[in-house]
Design a protein around this motif. Structure first.
Motif, PDB file in Angstrom:
ATOM      1  N   VAL A  68       0.841  -1.208   0.000  1.00 58.17           N
ATOM      2  CA  VAL A  68       0.000   0.000   0.000  1.00 58.17           C
ATOM      3  C   VAL A  68       0.867   1.246   0.000  1.00 58.17           C
ATOM      4  N   THR A  69       1.909   1.253   0.859  1.00 57.36           N
ATOM      5  CA  THR A  69       2.809   2.403   0.908  1.00 57.36           C
ATOM      6  C   THR A  69       3.509   2.604  -0.430  1.00 57.36           C
ATOM      7  N   ALA A  70       3.929   1.503  -1.047  1.00 56.64           N
ATOM      8  CA  ALA A  70       4.607   1.591  -2.336  1.00 56.64           C
ATOM      9  C   ALA A  70       3.689   2.171  -3.410  1.00 56.64           C
ATOM     10  N   LEU A  71       2.433   1.764  -3.404  1.00 59.48           N
ATOM     11  CA  LEU A  71       1.485   2.288  -4.390  1.00 59.48           C
ATOM     12  C   LEU A  71       1.243   3.784  -4.196  1.00 59.48           C
ATOM     13  N   ILE A  72       1.186   4.212  -2.950  1.00 57.61           N
ATOM     14  CA  ILE A  72       1.023   5.649  -2.680  1.00 57.61           C
ATOM     15  C   ILE A  72       2.231   6.422  -3.185  1.00 57.61           C
TER      16      ILE A  72
END
Length: 461
Positions: A68-72
């Motif tokens: 999720v952090t990577a996608l953000i």
């Protein structure tokens, strides 16, 4: 005997890893063409491109919060990248090539990193199912972890699975409860509680050579974390009794007392002695450090031999762990990649003056203690600490007073731990992405070079 399986990545994955690395290099090179005329815009674009691609690698190779952090980050970096490209005014062809190369890098990384995931799962997959126990027993501390055992109805869950539940009540002797369970015929014994309780019950399992089951019903459950268990799935841990696999792992001992995680002296031991520590570990640590490191603080009488063979008369912190930790905070936040190395992880830190004390506190807060100049870290099968008086020791988070000398020993492969077969997975340290050591870039480089290697050897009966 140890088992080893070779996991050399196939040629297709090696080519994909090489393409992933070369494609991003080529994309950066294209951006550098206009560097002289548009330095600021190009630098902004290069940084955003690297963030976008690296975050993309994480997104295709990780799960959960990391993904999720990577996608953000990918979304934010893409916006900055577009703005930078507009400012740099590249040609349409160059813009198309950059986008194509970035996409190619992500696609190739997705394929190449399958080899990494396969290697991390390999040792768990090679374990043979254990037989169903005749008389499984689970001891549970109903107060541990804020009442997790009661909240999840562990006693009822045990009865439904044919597991004898034993409740640890105030005033009970945990070791005696475990010994009594074995005397009644227990052939697998588990503990639902904190790490200190896990160690005590595990010591009984060792004495009788029966498997031990760890149920993460404590507050932190560091032991369960490094075993690869899901700490949020308390009930699921009971599957170890009915559908489990056995692993041989190390434990350690200080003056004969077994521990599963670590034993600490100096700063951490004094912090653990605080009544407020159990409920507010980080806040208590932060509030006590200035006094413990201030100008009026008296260095602890901790005499030991360092990794260079020299004798040291004192240290502000000594931490001895069952196999080496990745340790960034003295408050116990660390993980181990392996639990079968047969050595102690040893950390000692000395602080010489007020300036070093301020630096130590700042690095501790930032989770970068390894950068402190007085930090020493090494491994050994045995370690000894002498002193002129009794020593405060934090053993698996429990505050103890012990007589010197303190003799720490690794106990290689002594515990047969039984884990749920479907829940077995690499621990967080084995899965971690560490930017300067085992980052995704490093993983891609190893796959490209064909040096993925074999998974950790697994000791079995």
């Amino acid at each position: 005997m140890p088992r080893h399986r070779a996991h050399r990545p196939p040629i297709g994955d090696r080519i994909a890893a090489l393409v992933a690395l070369l494609a991003v290099v080529a994309a950066v090179a294209l951006l550098l063409i206009g560097v002289v005329r548009h330095l600021a815009a190009v630098l902004l674009t290069i940084i955003s491109l690297l963030v976008f691609v690296t975050a993309g690698w994480y997104a295709v190779s990780r799960r959960g919060a990391v993904r999720v952090t990577a996608l953000i980050l990918m979304t934010a970096a893409l916006g900055v990248l577009i703005a930078g490209l507009v400012l740099a005014s590249p040609s349409v062809l160059r813009l198309v090539l950059i986008v194509v190369l970035a996409a190619l890098s992500l696609a190739a990384a997705r394929r190449a990193l399958r080899a990494v995931s396969a290697a991390l799962r390999a040792s768990a997959a090679s374990l043979e199912p254990a037989g169903r126990p005749g008389h499984p027993v689970l001891i549970m501390n109903l107060k541990s972890g804020g009442g997790k055992a009661e909240r999840f109805g562990l006693a009822q869950e045990c009865q439904q699975r044919g597991i004898e539940p034993v409740v640890l009540r105030p005033g009970d002797d945990l070791l005696q409860l475990a010994e009594d369970a074995v005397a009644r015929g227990a052939d697998v014994i588990g503990m639902a509680g904190g790490d200190g309780s896990q160690a005590l019950v595990a010591s009984v399992a060792i004495r009788h050579d029966i498997p031990h089951v760890c149920v993460p019903a404590g507050t932190r459950n560091h032991f369960a974390l490094d075993l690869g268990l899901d700490r949020d799935d308390v009930v699921g841990a009971l599957d170890a009794f009915t559908d489990g696999v056995d692993r041989r792992i190390d434990l350690a001992a200080v003056n004969g007392r077994v521990f599963v995680n670590n034993a600490a002296l100096g700063l951490y031991a004094q912090v653990v002695q605080s009544p407020a520590y159990r409920d507010a570990k980080l806040r208590t640590t932060a509030s006590m450090l200035p006094d413990l490191l201030g100008p009026d603080a008296v260095p602890a009488d901790l005499q030991f031999r360092g990794p260079d063979g020299a004798e040291y008369p004192t240290a502000h912190l000594i931490l001895v762990s069952n196999d080496p930790y990745q340790l960034d905070h003295i408050g116990g936040r660390g993980t181990r990649e392996r639990l079968d190395l047969g050595v102690l992880g040893i950390v000692a830190s000395r602080i010489s003056n007020a300036e070093e004390a301020r630096r130590f506190i700042a690095l501790e807060a930032a989770g970068q203690l390894r950068l402190f100049p007085g930090w020493q870290e090494w491994s050994a099968p045995r370690f000894e600490v002498s002193s002129g008086g009794r020593l405060e020791v934090g053993v698996d988070g429990e505050a103890l007073l012990m007589d010197p000398p303190l003799v720490f020993e690794s106990l290689p492969g002594v515990l047969r731990v039984r884990l749920p077969r479907r829940a077995v997975r690499p621990g967080p340290a084995a899965r971690a992405v560490r930017v300067l050591s085992r980052s995704t870039i490093t993983e891609l480089g190893r796959v490209a070079a064909g040096r993925l290697g074999a998974p950790a050897p697994t000791r079995q009966n």
